[in-house]
Design an enzyme around this catalytic site. Structure first.
Site, PDB file in Angstrom:
ATOM      1  N   HIS A  62       0.847  -1.197   0.000  1.00  0.00           N
ATOM      2  CA  HIS A  62       0.000   0.000   0.000  1.00  0.00           C
ATOM      3  C   HIS A  62       0.879   1.242   0.000  1.00  0.00           C
ATOM      4  CE1 HIS A  62      -3.768   2.235   1.749  1.00  0.00           C
ATOM      5  NE2 HIS A  62      -3.158   2.929   0.810  1.00  0.00           N
ATOM      6  N   GLU A 115       0.528   7.915  -3.692  1.00  0.00           N
ATOM      7  CA  GLU A 115       1.398   7.526  -2.583  1.00  0.00           C
ATOM      8  C   GLU A 115       2.652   8.395  -2.529  1.00  0.00           C
ATOM      9  OE1 GLU A 115       0.819   5.247  -0.041  1.00  0.00           O
ATOM     10  OE2 GLU A 115      -1.187   5.457  -0.909  1.00  0.00           O
ATOM     11  N   HIS A 119       2.993  10.725   0.672  1.00  0.00           N
ATOM     12  CA  HIS A 119       3.918  10.139   1.636  1.00  0.00           C
ATOM     13  C   HIS A 119       5.377  10.162   1.195  1.00  0.00           C
ATOM     14  CE1 HIS A 119       0.323   8.783   3.712  1.00  0.00           C
ATOM     15  NE2 HIS A 119      -0.093   8.195   2.594  1.00  0.00           N
TER      16      HIS A 119
END
Length: 231
Positions: A62, A115, A119
């Site tokens: 993930h 992502e 992040h």
């Protein structure tokens, strides 16, 4: 009484505070490496198995999330000018498409971009994660190092079964050098069924395994309910 103000000193202090206020939102304490069970992601989104990308008995990546200790959250979106350029991932793209895939549709690039934006841009201070290729390569490395399906299977936790949280945690600790990860569940609308969804491993900034306890909650699962591991 006369007061003397050192304006030069004031400007220095204000400048330092301004720099701190900019840098502080990007601070974090540890890394969460999240792997998901694709079948549960499919169930969570109200899909049938044939309407999702479900690799055979594989836990997929993930993301790698720089995180602050509870109760704080984040950081996120640390450098919106640093957009993902998928050509930077050309040498690892075949692996990403099978191990860091988009479970819900075929837009893997959109998932990777999300992502990275949310992040990856927050982890640029770490030499091991300071480029787009390094960030995604590290996710593939950890997916290979911490094979959740194998770890659970070795602890007699297998797809299609129903287990207690305690037994799942025991199996994970046995396969992770006695380190406790975070176990995430998806609970249905009735609140009477919950499904094993994600295993999130905590790592220090030096990329060493650490216990999630004390950094983040060990689970969101209802400890009074058994946990389904859907096949």
């Amino acid at each position: 009484m006369d007061f003397y103000i050192d304006w030069k000193l004031c400007f220095i202090v204000l400048g330092a505070l301004a720099q701190f206020s900019i840098a502080a939102p990007n601070d974090y304490d540890f890394l969460l490496f999240a792997q998901q069970w694709p079948m549960t992601t499919c169930i969570q989104n109200g899909r049938q198995r044939n309407n999702c990308n479900i690799p055979h008995n594989d836990w997929t990546v993930h993301g790698i999330w720089p995180s602050k200790n509870v109760p704080e959250r984040g950081p996120e979106d640390c450098d919106n000018s640093n957009r993902l350029r998928v050509q930077n991932l050309a040498n690892i793209r075949p692996q990403l498409e099978t191990r860091w895939l988009n479970v819900l549709n075929n837009n893997a690039e959109g998932f990777w971009s999300w992502e990275w934006k949310n992040h990856g841009t927050c982890s640029l201070d770490l030499p091991a994660l300071n480029s787009q290729n390094k960030y995604f390569s590290q996710g593939l490395t950890w997916n290979n190092d911490y094979v959740i399906g194998t770890i659970l299977n070795n602890g007699n936790i297998r797809p299609g079964g129903i287990y207690t949280l305690q037994n799942i945690q025991r199996a994970l600790r046995a396969g992770l050098n006695n380190v406790t990860p975070q176990v995430s569940c998806f609970r249905d609308k009735s609140g009477t069924r919950q499904f094993l969804h994600e295993i999130r491993i905590c790592l220090s900034k030096s990329l060493q395994l650490i216990n999630c306890a004390g950094h983040v909650s060990e689970t969101n699962c209802n400890r009074r309910l058994d946990i389904e591991y859907p096949a």
